[in-house]
Scaffold this motif. Structure first.
Motif, short mmCIF file in Angstrom:
data_model
loop_
_atom_site.label_atom_id
_atom_site.label_comp_id
_atom_site.label_asym_id
_atom_site.label_seq_id
_atom_site.Cartn_x
_atom_site.Cartn_y
_atom_site.Cartn_z
N GLN A 80 0.81 -1.22 0.00
CA GLN A 80 0.00 0.00 0.00
C GLN A 80 0.84 1.27 0.00
O GLN A 80 0.36 2.32 -0.41
N GLU A 81 2.11 1.17 0.41
CA GLU A 81 2.97 2.36 0.38
C GLU A 81 3.47 2.64 -1.03
O GLU A 81 4.09 3.67 -1.27
N LYS A 82 3.24 1.74 -1.97
CA LYS A 82 3.74 1.83 -3.35
C LYS A 82 5.22 2.24 -3.35
O LYS A 82 5.61 3.24 -3.92
N PRO A 83 6.04 1.43 -2.67
CA PRO A 83 7.43 1.86 -2.49
C PRO A 83 8.22 1.88 -3.80
O PRO A 83 8.07 0.98 -4.63
N ALA A 136 5.30 1.92 -9.39
CA ALA A 136 5.24 0.63 -8.67
C ALA A 136 4.38 -0.37 -9.46
O ALA A 136 4.73 -1.54 -9.57
N LEU A 137 3.27 0.11 -10.02
CA LEU A 137 2.41 -0.78 -10.80
C LEU A 137 3.11 -1.24 -12.08
O LEU A 137 3.01 -2.40 -12.48
N ALA A 138 3.87 -0.32 -12.70
CA ALA A 138 4.57 -0.67 -13.95
C ALA A 138 5.59 -1.78 -13.70
O ALA A 138 5.72 -2.70 -14.52
N VAL A 139 6.28 -1.72 -12.57
CA VAL A 139 7.25 -2.77 -12.26
C VAL A 139 6.52 -4.11 -12.09
O VAL A 139 6.95 -5.15 -12.61
#
Lengths: 285, 315, 130
Positions: A80-83, A136-139
């Motif tokens: 949830q932190e989208k690290p 983060a989503l792209a990774v």
């Protein structure tokens, strides 16, 4: 830990439990999630959504129970932190993804960033929260997972981006047959997005299963103020306003009622709110 | 299809990630070390006529060769070791880095190998500067400053590398345990200092059983500790050379004159002096044993860190 | 080509909403036998519904004999939904006019009538759930 659990499920979870000191984060959680499903993990804050996702990601060791994934499962987890590494550029973040994964689709990952106008060469520390989420989503998408775990993926996004991200995510997983578990507390936006529901409260699984089947097994009966609905079936929840009573009834078929009573189909929101308010009552009792 | 599939995540990948993550820290530390080393070389050349031609740095700055490596190991512990995992926890990037197709332990291996290798090279640089320093001083002072078990002891490449690796592992383990960078830095700094001083004070003199000598009372006092040896202890002993501690109840201190005192001591069983020391020949052995101690400590701390990142009970 | 829209506030399952929209398109003549339906991915990308939901809607319509899936080439319209016989239409309409008159007589406003019709229709849809 992930020893064989009998079943054809993509994910088979049996009696999973996790506590932090005295507080119980997850208790006796058991469910199956068939492959290729898009499951919504719903619950109030502190219900155990993050714990469940982190355990499934393999990063957190459960205290009790076990879970089994496909033998060749490749899991991607966006917490949830989208690290992201603040001193990396988005381009370098993709490079990190390419380096640390066995499967990598650079074009898809880059297309995702372009689609959402994320500058490739600016340090992540200088990007907005929403843009960091996209990185983060792209990774995660670039790594072509077979199981994608997303913890509150839409939380930092504006309403327009939320719709677009949902749409693009669903298109991505439609192509690859990826199983998705996404946690959220924005229940209203889940219709059509998720086809499976996992409802958590206080670390326990209240309900789980095919979303359409769950909703089809319930009706909302609305009418004048009354103590009982004029239909057969288990009343899961009721609410009484000045001149009106609402009952959420579990029933295999749509019952016939006569005026002034009406039967409405149950929306996901009705169902979730009703289930959650039951646990709240249970706590105070 | 644009999808690339590889059979395994290799060392090249892990090292690239480690390099990109710590690029700035590595370059900064390399620059700083190079500057200090260069500074030592320059200052060693500036001899001071007032001090009889000795290098100015030695006396003016009270700079001992071992200071550089004490500082170097501590800096590695604080600025490389402590943040290595603690910063990941603080930024929650551990959930990113350890959630890809490599387990956290392999990711950690890549980080430790890169930083360990660079730290080894830098420690060798520090050693070279120290070696130059002691060589110069020994030459200029015609051997007067040659005190092997103090000034020279730590000027050995393997020992320097051992200290640096210990510093890295200590900081890393502290970061894994407390998961916050600043406290981990504090623990690493204090821990490094305490262990280094404790080894110097309590372990180094006893790495091998000291040589024990005994001299019976004689007209002339004889120094039993040879030149360049490490003094460990000395005192009164009985006829068998066994140590006797002076007791105040003997009252020998009140006797007037040395003859009276001597009689008093003899009456209480003191037969002469003993001495304990480590001879110069053991210097090389001691350096290797101490290196071994620090390498074993480093390995134990690495194992602790490894266990700490492996499928954690909390993340 | 049809464009699908999902009403997220509706209690109607998303796959039934999709199926209903295909039926409407057939009835209105936007889709004719032999036409190819958008691929699952296209529907997902354009309407933001889950692929399983689209598949479920298509399967539902296949079972009803309206669509057929051809291996490797997509989903096609198999049968048209015939428009209703004008005579039957007229008769049904007449009944509705009478019914609306009765409802107005009972004091129901247009909104009440809408709600009532909606709830009856929703019941019908729900009974379609397998």
């Amino acid at each position: 830990m992930t020893t064989a659990v009998v079943g054809t499920a993509g994910i088979a979870v049996r009696g999973l439990g996790k506590r932090y000191g005295k507080s119980v984060a997850l208790e006796d959680c058991t469910f199956d999630l068939p492959e290729g499903r898009v499951a919504a993990l719903v619950g109030a804050n502190g219900a155990g959504k993050t714990t469940l996702l982190t355990v499934l990601s393999g990063l957190l060791r459960p205290d009790a129970g076990e879970f089994a994934l496909r033998p060749d499962e490749r899991v991607a987890f966006v917490s949830q932190e989208k690290p992201v590494y603040k001193h990396f550029t988005p381009k370098e973040m993709l490079r990190l993804g390419a380096r640390l994964n066995l499967v990598w689709d650079q074009a898809r990952a880059e297309a995702w960033l372009k689609r959402f106008d994320v500058p490739l060469d600016r340090r992540c520390g200088k990007l907005s929260g929403g843009q960091r989420t996209q990185v983060a989503l792209a990774v995660a998408i670039g790594s072509r997972p077979t199981l994608l775990l997303l913890d509150e993926p839409l939380a930092d996004l504006d309403p327009l981006a939320r719709t677009e991200v949902t749409r693009e995510l669903l298109a991505e997983v439609a192509d690859s047959g990826t199983t998705v578990v996404l946690s959220t507390h924005i229940v209203t936006e889940l219709a059509g997005v998720a086809d499976h529901l996992l409802l958590l409260a206080h670390g326990k699984l209240l309900a789980g299963g095919d979303l359409d089947e769950l909703l089809a097994a319930h009706v909302m009966v609305v009418g004048p103020r009354a103590d009982e609905p004029p239909v057969e079936g288990e009343v899961l929840w009721d609410r009484h306003l000045d001149g009106q009573s609402l009952f959420l009834v579990k029933t295999p078929s749509t019952p016939a009622v006569s005026a002034p009573w009406v039967v409405r189909p149950v929306t996901l929101e009705d169902y979730v709110l009703a289930q959650l308010s039951i646990t709240r009552k249970g706590d105070s009792a | 299809m644009t999808t690339v599939v590889k059979p395994r995540v290799g060392w090249g990948d892990l090292l690239w990630v480690a390099w990109r993550t710590h690029r700035t820290a590595i370059l900064a530390m390399t620059g700083l070390t190079a500057a200090v080393v260069a500074g030592v070389f320059v200052l060693m050349g500036m001899t001071d006529t007032e001090l009889g031609g000795l290098p100015a740095i030695y006396f003016r700055l009270f700079w001992q060769p071992q200071d550089t490596n004490l500082l170097f190991g501590a800096v590695i512990a604080v600025f490389w070791g402590a943040p290595l995992v603690a910063r990941e926890h603080e930024a929650r990037t551990n959930l990113l880095a350890w959630g890809q197709d490599v387990p956290a332990t392999r990711w950690l291996a890549g980080q430790v190998v890169l930083l360990g290798a660079v730290a080894t090279c830098l420690a060798a640089m520090v050693w070279m500067s120290e070696q130059y320093m002691v060589d110069t001083m020994r030459e200029l002072s015609e051997g007067r400053t040659f005190t092997p078990f103090t000034t020279w002891y730590e000027v050995a490449p393997h020992l320097q590398i051992g200290y640096a690796l210990f510093g890295l592992a200590l900081g890393l383990a502290a970061g894994v345990l407390v998961r916050r960078t600043l406290p981990a830095m504090g623990i690493a700094l204090v821990g490094f200092g305490v262990v280094r001083v404790a080894v110097i004070e309590w372990a180094r003199p006893y790495l091998r059983p000291p040589v024990h000598t005994f001299e019976a009372w004689n007209a002339d006092y004889k120094n039993q500790v040879p030149d360049y040896a490490m003094y460990v202890g000395s005192g009164y002993a009985d006829a068998n050379g066994v140590r006797i501690d002076y007791q105040g109840s003997w009252g020998c201190g009140d006797r007037v004159g040395s003859a009276g005192q001597l009689d008093c001591l003899k009456a209480n069983g003191v037969a002469g002096h003993f001495a304990e020391f480590q001879p110069l020949e053991r210097l090389g052995l001691f350096q290797w044993i101490e290196t071994g101690i620090f390498v074993v400590l480093a390995a134990a701390l690495l194992a602790l860190a490894w266990a700490g990142v492996k499928r954690a009970r909390r993340v | 080509m049809v464009e699908f829209r999902i009403d997220k506030a509706s209690g109607l399952p998303a796959y039934l909403q999709l199926a209903r929209q295909v039926r409407e398109a057939l009835r209105l003549g936007w889709l004719k036998p032999g036409d190819r339906l958008p691929t699952v991915r296209d529907v997902v990308a354009s309407s933001g519904v889950n692929a399983n939901t689209v598949l479920k809607a298509y399967r539902e319509l296949e079972r009803a004999g309206l669509l057929e899936a051809r291996q490797g080439s997509g989903t096609f319209v198999k049968a048209a939904l015939g428009s209703v016989d004008p005579e039957v239409m007229e008769r049904v309409r007449g009944k509705l006019v009478d019914w609306v008159g009765e409802a107005r007589g009972a004091g129901l406003e247009n909104e009440d009538i809408d709600a009532l019709v909606g709830s009856v229709l929703a019941e019908g849809e729900r009974n379609e759930v397998p």
